[in-house]
Structure formats: C-alpha cells, structure tokens
Motif scaffolding. Sequence first.
Motif, PDB file in Angstrom:
ATOM      1  N   LYS A   1       0.845  -1.202   0.000  1.00  0.00           N
ATOM      2  CA  LYS A   1       0.000   0.000   0.000  1.00  0.00           C
ATOM      3  C   LYS A   1       0.873   1.243   0.000  1.00  0.00           C
ATOM      4  CE  LYS A   1      -3.653  -2.564   0.650  1.00  0.00           C
ATOM      5  NZ  LYS A   1      -4.492  -2.923  -0.444  1.00  0.00           N
ATOM      6  N   ARG A   2       0.308   2.326  -0.560  1.00  0.00           N
ATOM      7  CA  ARG A   2       1.016   3.602  -0.643  1.00  0.00           C
ATOM      8  C   ARG A   2       0.114   4.714  -0.083  1.00  0.00           C
ATOM      9  NH1 ARG A   2       4.871   4.645  -4.515  1.00  0.00           N
ATOM     10  NH2 ARG A   2       3.658   6.391  -5.288  1.00  0.00           N
ATOM     11  N   VAL A   3       0.628   5.432   0.922  1.00  0.00           N
ATOM     12  CA  VAL A   3      -0.111   6.527   1.545  1.00  0.00           C
ATOM     13  C   VAL A   3       0.768   7.778   1.493  1.00  0.00           C
ATOM     14  CG1 VAL A   3      -1.157   7.391   3.673  1.00  0.00           C
ATOM     15  CG2 VAL A   3      -1.370   4.964   3.074  1.00  0.00           C
ATOM     16  N   TYR A   4       0.193   8.850   0.958  1.00  0.00           N
ATOM     17  CA  TYR A   4       0.900  10.128   0.882  1.00  0.00           C
ATOM     18  C   TYR A   4       0.265  11.094   1.877  1.00  0.00           C
ATOM     19  CZ  TYR A   4       2.282  14.717  -0.829  1.00  0.00           C
ATOM     20  OH  TYR A   4       2.756  16.003  -0.906  1.00  0.00           O
ATOM     21  N   PHE A   5       1.102  11.779   2.654  1.00  0.00           N
ATOM     22  CA  PHE A   5       0.659  12.784   3.610  1.00  0.00           C
ATOM     23  C   PHE A   5       1.298  14.108   3.217  1.00  0.00           C
ATOM     24  CE2 PHE A   5       1.442  15.150   7.574  1.00  0.00           C
ATOM     25  CZ  PHE A   5       0.127  15.358   7.956  1.00  0.00           C
ATOM     26  N   SER A   6       0.475  15.095   2.854  1.00  0.00           N
ATOM     27  CA  SER A   6       1.028  16.343   2.330  1.00  0.00           C
ATOM     28  C   SER A   6       1.710  17.198   3.382  1.00  0.00           C
ATOM     29  CB  SER A   6      -0.068  17.176   1.651  1.00  0.00           C
ATOM     30  OG  SER A   6      -0.943  17.738   2.610  1.00  0.00           O
TER      31      SER A   6
ATOM     32  N   GLY B   1       0.393   6.184  -8.432  1.00  0.00           N
ATOM     33  CA  GLY B   1      -0.789   5.650  -7.775  1.00  0.00           C
ATOM     34  C   GLY B   1      -0.684   5.671  -6.265  1.00  0.00           C
ATOM     35  N   LEU B   2      -1.843   5.813  -5.628  1.00  0.00           N
ATOM     36  CA  LEU B   2      -1.914   5.875  -4.172  1.00  0.00           C
ATOM     37  C   LEU B   2      -3.159   5.159  -3.681  1.00  0.00           C
ATOM     38  CD1 LEU B   2      -1.070   9.653  -3.720  1.00  0.00           C
ATOM     39  CD2 LEU B   2       0.374   7.746  -2.996  1.00  0.00           C
ATOM     40  N   ASP B   3      -3.018   4.522  -2.541  1.00  0.00           N
ATOM     41  CA  ASP B   3      -4.191   3.964  -1.877  1.00  0.00           C
ATOM     42  C   ASP B   3      -4.911   5.054  -1.088  1.00  0.00           C
ATOM     43  OD1 ASP B   3      -4.077   0.895  -2.309  1.00  0.00           O
ATOM     44  OD2 ASP B   3      -2.013   1.532  -1.929  1.00  0.00           O
ATOM     45  N   LEU B   4      -4.127   6.006  -0.582  1.00  0.00           N
ATOM     46  CA  LEU B   4      -4.698   7.105   0.184  1.00  0.00           C
ATOM     47  C   LEU B   4      -3.801   8.324   0.049  1.00  0.00           C
ATOM     48  CD1 LEU B   4      -6.714   8.222   2.342  1.00  0.00           C
ATOM     49  CD2 LEU B   4      -5.187   7.243   4.083  1.00  0.00           C
ATOM     50  N   ALA B   5      -4.410   9.469  -0.237  1.00  0.00           N
ATOM     51  CA  ALA B   5      -3.705  10.752  -0.230  1.00  0.00           C
ATOM     52  C   ALA B   5      -4.350  11.605   0.857  1.00  0.00           C
ATOM     53  CB  ALA B   5      -3.814  11.443  -1.576  1.00  0.00           C
ATOM     54  N   ILE B   6      -3.556  12.006   1.842  1.00  0.00           N
ATOM     55  CA  ILE B   6      -4.041  12.874   2.914  1.00  0.00           C
ATOM     56  C   ILE B   6      -3.540  14.276   2.585  1.00  0.00           C
ATOM     57  CG2 ILE B   6      -4.036  13.337   5.395  1.00  0.00           C
ATOM     58  CD1 ILE B   6      -3.343  10.307   5.744  1.00  0.00           C
TER      59      ILE B   6
ATOM     60  N   LYS C   1      -8.422   6.832  -2.632  1.00  0.00           N
ATOM     61  CA  LYS C   1      -9.150   7.656  -1.666  1.00  0.00           C
ATOM     62  C   LYS C   1      -8.320   8.890  -1.334  1.00  0.00           C
ATOM     63  CE  LYS C   1     -11.371   5.500   1.466  1.00  0.00           C
ATOM     64  NZ  LYS C   1     -11.918   4.764   2.613  1.00  0.00           N
ATOM     65  N   VAL C   2      -9.031   9.996  -1.109  1.00  0.00           N
ATOM     66  CA  VAL C   2      -8.408  11.237  -0.660  1.00  0.00           C
ATOM     67  C   VAL C   2      -9.057  11.614   0.668  1.00  0.00           C
ATOM     68  CG1 VAL C   2      -8.149  13.706  -1.119  1.00  0.00           C
ATOM     69  CG2 VAL C   2      -7.864  12.057  -2.978  1.00  0.00           C
TER      70      VAL C   2
ATOM     71  N   LEU D   1     -14.124  10.388  -7.485  1.00  0.00           N
ATOM     72  CA  LEU D   1     -13.047  10.130  -6.539  1.00  0.00           C
ATOM     73  C   LEU D   1     -13.618  10.130  -5.125  1.00  0.00           C
ATOM     74  CD1 LEU D   1     -10.005   9.768  -6.032  1.00  0.00           C
ATOM     75  CD2 LEU D   1      -9.802  12.251  -6.015  1.00  0.00           C
ATOM     76  N   GLU D   2     -13.288   9.102  -4.349  1.00  0.00           N
ATOM     77  CA  GLU D   2     -13.759   9.055  -2.964  1.00  0.00           C
ATOM     78  C   GLU D   2     -12.970  10.056  -2.133  1.00  0.00           C
ATOM     79  OE1 GLU D   2     -14.488   6.018   0.780  1.00  0.00           O
ATOM     80  OE2 GLU D   2     -13.583   5.241  -1.051  1.00  0.00           O
ATOM     81  N   ILE D   3     -13.668  11.064  -1.639  1.00  0.00           N
ATOM     82  CA  ILE D   3     -13.055  12.103  -0.808  1.00  0.00           C
ATOM     83  C   ILE D   3     -13.762  12.109   0.535  1.00  0.00           C
ATOM     84  CG2 ILE D   3     -12.608  14.576  -0.538  1.00  0.00           C
ATOM     85  CD1 ILE D   3     -12.502  14.791  -3.572  1.00  0.00           C
ATOM     86  N   VAL D   4     -12.982  11.964   1.602  1.00  0.00           N
ATOM     87  CA  VAL D   4     -13.519  11.991   2.955  1.00  0.00           C
ATOM     88  C   VAL D   4     -12.853  13.134   3.718  1.00  0.00           C
ATOM     89  CG1 VAL D   4     -14.019   9.522   2.988  1.00  0.00           C
ATOM     90  CG2 VAL D   4     -11.829  10.331   3.844  1.00  0.00           C
TER      91      VAL D   4
END
Length: 152
Positions: free
Chosen positions: A57-62, A86-91, A115-116, A139-142
Amino acid sequence: VEAIKEWLDCLGHEMRPFKFEHVDDGFVYQDEKVKLTAFRTMHIDQSFSYLLEAEGKRVYFSGDLRSPVLLDDPLADVPVEVFDQGLDLAILELAHFWAPDKYYPLLKDRDNIKKVCINHYSDLRLPTAFELKKMLPDLEIVFAYDGLEFNF
C-alpha cells in the motif's frame, strides 16, 4: 517540546521518549515492512510531505504546503510523480493549500488514486472542500475527524 509535554500532561498522558532526527529529501527509513520517503515542501524552510509504503500500500501525507497563490505553478509544492505512480490514500491539507481548482489538476482523471482524505481544514475552508468534492464526483473524498480510521 515543552508545549507538547504540557498538553499531554493536561490530557493525563505521559510523553513517550523520543529523539529528533535530521530529515532531508528522499529516503528516511526502511525495514523489511515499511519504507518512508520525504519530499521537501515550500511551506517553511524545514517542512516535508511523506510517502509511506507498507504491505503493498502507498499513503501520501502532504503536511502543510505553500499557498498556491504564492506559486507560479500551483503544483510546484506537490511531488506529482508520487500521484502518477498511484496511491491507496492521499491525505491532503486544506488550510494553506486551500484552492480546490489548484488541487483539481492533480486529482482529475485519475483511476490510480483510491481515496483522498482532506485534513487540516477549518469551518472557513469547508465550502472549498465541498467544492473540490463536487468537482471530482468519481473520486472518494472523505474529511478527517478525530478517531478516523482507514482499513485497507
């Protein structure tokens, strides 16, 4: 550090031992399970965003970014190549980098981002966050909140 310790004391928690480590662009940490990469941002002199890779999995935190109105290229403060892979989650923060039309080129037409999560926003920025969500209906944005958890 003292302010954090006092805050934890107010909450009835003890501060765990820690040490400061110098961080620079690129590789920060890796073992057999986790890899952490830092990307310098322009928010302040020593600010970074991070890519965490684990279990496929790949998660990016800005972290905090430079306001896009202060940049010739609004995406100059974002490692676009991380999104390209690609990312599983971008925060993504929405306090300093607040203009949805500036995030839009980064996120539009991507089927490689699952997901974002929008974090670091205030009531003042919620209309902007909702506007971004409207602009990207596929795009799933939460929106981050205390206690939010993600299961992959």
